[in-house]
Design an enzyme around this catalytic site. Structure first.
Site, mmCIF file in Angstrom:
data_model
loop_
_atom_site.group_PDB
_atom_site.id
_atom_site.type_symbol
_atom_site.label_atom_id
_atom_site.label_comp_id
_atom_site.label_asym_id
_atom_site.label_seq_id
_atom_site.Cartn_x
_atom_site.Cartn_y
_atom_site.Cartn_z
ATOM 1 N N ASP A 144 0.838 -1.206 0.000
ATOM 2 C CA ASP A 144 0.000 0.000 0.000
ATOM 3 C C ASP A 144 0.873 1.256 0.000
ATOM 4 O O ASP A 144 0.362 2.379 -0.078
ATOM 5 C CB ASP A 144 -0.997 -0.014 1.162
ATOM 6 C CG ASP A 144 -0.313 0.014 2.512
ATOM 7 O OD1 ASP A 144 0.927 -0.113 2.573
ATOM 8 O OD2 ASP A 144 -1.033 0.166 3.530
ATOM 9 N N SER A 145 2.205 1.066 0.057
ATOM 10 C CA SER A 145 3.125 2.187 -0.164
ATOM 11 C C SER A 145 2.895 2.786 -1.552
ATOM 12 O O SER A 145 3.363 3.895 -1.829
ATOM 13 C CB SER A 145 4.585 1.725 -0.012
ATOM 14 O OG SER A 145 4.809 0.534 -0.735
ATOM 15 N N ASP B 196 -1.060 -6.268 -0.315
ATOM 16 C CA ASP B 196 -1.286 -5.586 0.963
ATOM 17 C C ASP B 196 -2.762 -5.216 1.093
ATOM 18 O O ASP B 196 -3.308 -4.519 0.214
ATOM 19 C CB ASP B 196 -0.479 -4.278 0.924
ATOM 20 C CG ASP B 196 0.326 -4.041 2.168
ATOM 21 O OD1 ASP B 196 0.218 -4.829 3.113
ATOM 22 O OD2 ASP B 196 1.089 -3.053 2.170
ATOM 23 N N LYS C 251 -1.121 -9.458 2.931
ATOM 24 C CA LYS C 251 -0.448 -8.964 4.133
ATOM 25 C C LYS C 251 -1.405 -8.023 4.851
ATOM 26 O O LYS C 251 -2.149 -7.280 4.197
ATOM 27 C CB LYS C 251 0.838 -8.211 3.764
ATOM 28 C CG LYS C 251 1.555 -7.607 4.973
ATOM 29 C CD LYS C 251 2.968 -7.147 4.634
ATOM 30 C CE LYS C 251 3.050 -5.761 4.066
ATOM 31 N NZ LYS C 251 2.499 -4.702 4.916
ATOM 32 N N GLU D 283 -1.615 -5.394 8.517
ATOM 33 C CA GLU D 283 -0.791 -4.733 9.531
ATOM 34 C C GLU D 283 -1.407 -4.846 10.922
ATOM 35 O O GLU D 283 -2.626 -4.830 11.067
ATOM 36 C CB GLU D 283 -0.643 -3.239 9.191
ATOM 37 C CG GLU D 283 0.187 -2.978 7.968
ATOM 38 C CD GLU D 283 0.463 -1.486 7.728
ATOM 39 O OE1 GLU D 283 0.172 -0.656 8.622
ATOM 40 O OE2 GLU D 283 0.975 -1.169 6.646
ATOM 41 N N GLU E 261 9.043 -3.902 10.885
ATOM 42 C CA GLU E 261 9.421 -2.604 10.297
ATOM 43 C C GLU E 261 9.919 -1.636 11.376
ATOM 44 O O GLU E 261 9.249 -1.392 12.385
ATOM 45 C CB GLU E 261 8.220 -1.996 9.538
ATOM 46 C CG GLU E 261 8.566 -0.630 8.943
ATOM 47 C CD GLU E 261 7.609 -0.144 7.860
ATOM 48 O OE1 GLU E 261 6.682 -0.888 7.479
ATOM 49 O OE2 GLU E 261 7.800 0.993 7.393
#
Ligand code: KIV
Length: 345
Positions: free
Chosen positions: A72-73, A111, A141, A143, A211
């Site tokens: 999602d970056s 993501d 993925k 978070e 991270e």
């Protein structure tokens, strides 16, 4: 026979030859979760890089990277937002499809974006299913490791979808973290990183991204877990490493990105410089009319057809167009001959 049939029915194999299109997808050589575990057991580092579109996916694939994350970056490095929060699931799915077309070899992880899995386990499963069915991903993925995330991760795994966890700095939570801040820098916070990673493993995750945590914290989590850890800004003692494509290539030089380029990122290239140079040269050559020259003017029309074409234009009353066509035919011929002469010398 099978290969012929597969090729014939693949709509993305181009028939024309003007532009090179996607290669035939190579079936059955995708990196598997089992291969990642084998690398971890052998002490070999797992490699992961983000990609967001067809060309970046082709590069990641050809470099032989194990895992390709459609992160999602994308919200920041592709769409220019200050955070990862704004990107919607539908846009992530478009990025995923492009990457899936370009990267037949690495394990593909999509993501789940902010807002697509927090409300309930069924929302999380629905979004994860879309990542596989519509995005062509192999895994997702998510978070964080709050109890609701653990429940979501478990529900997704139970639905038959492999889940990668992500702890430490979780950019989707900057609202509660108070910005892009490293985690695990106090005893309490360091223990939380290890505990949340263990909880995600128990929920069935196949790997965890760590991270922006101090190296000893990442080392402890890596030792405590059976599944591989993938570090980003977490030092060298993880089972593998991930970086964002644009960051590692030194690709973005505009002020916004310079502001957010992370400290831990080594630039393995200066692609931004190469892009700037190429675009400036293109602009200069177009403006000076030296591009396209004979070498890039490939399509010919025979003298007889030029004559016929000029006659037709005249009949249509387009005499200025006929004059322009005649001059162009003459110029291309002359330039073409001199470039052939050059090639022979
Ligand atoms: O979105 C992303 O690129 C990520 C990586 C930084 C792990 O989550």
């Amino acid at each position: 026979m099978f290969r012929w049939a597969a090729r014939r029915w693949m709509s993305n194999v181009p028939e024309g030859a003007v532009y090179g299109g996607p290669r035939e997808q190579s079936l059955g050589r995708r990196v598997t979760l089992g291969q990642l575990r084998q690398k971890q057991r052998r002490g070999e580092a797992i490699t992961m890089v983000t990609a967001y579109d067809y060309p970046s996916a082709v590069h990641v694939d050809r470099a032989g990277v194990d895992v390709c994350l459609v992160g999602d970056s994308a919200a920041m490095v592709v769409h220019g937002h200050d955070t990862t929060l704004p990107i919607p699931l539908d846009l992530m799915l478009a990025h995923c499809r492009a990457v899936a077309r370009g990267a037949p070899r690495p394990l593909l992880v999509g993501d789940l974006p902010f807002g697509s899995y927090e409300s309930s386990p069924s929302q999380a499963v629905d979004s994860a299913v879309r990542m596989l069915k519509e995005g062509g991903m192999d895994a997702i993925k998510l978070e964080g490791a709050a109890p609701s995330r653990i429940t979501a991760a478990k529900a997704i795994v139970e639905a038959g979808i492999a889940v990668m966890g992500h702890v430490g700095l979780t950019p989707q939570a900057i609202s509660v973290l108070g910005g892009f801040r490293p985690q695990g820098k106090t005893v309490e916070s360091a223990i939380k990183v290890v505990e949340t990673a263990l909880a995600l493993q128990k929920a069935g995750c196949f790997s965890i991204v760590l991270e922006c945590v101090p190296a000893p914290v990442a080392a402890a989590a890596t030792k405590a877990l059976e599944i591989p850890t993938i570090g980003i800004g977490a030092g060298p003692f993880c089972s593998g490493q991930v970086l964002v494509y644009h960051d590692l290539l030194g690709m973005l030089q505009h002020p916004h990105h310079a502001k957010v380029t992370p400290k831990f990122c080594k630039q393995f290239g200066h692609v931004g410089d190469a892009i700037n140079k190429a675009l400036s040269e293109y602009k200069q050559e177009v403006e000076s009319r030296s591009f396209p020259g004979p070498a890039h003017t490939p399509y010919r029309i025979s003298d007889a057809d030029v004559d016929g074409f000029l006659n037709e234009l005249q009949k249509m009353g387009l005499s200025e167009a006929a004059t322009a066509a005649a001059a162009a035919a003459e110029n291309v011929e002359t330039a073409g001959r001199s470039s052939e002469d050059n090639n022979c010398s």
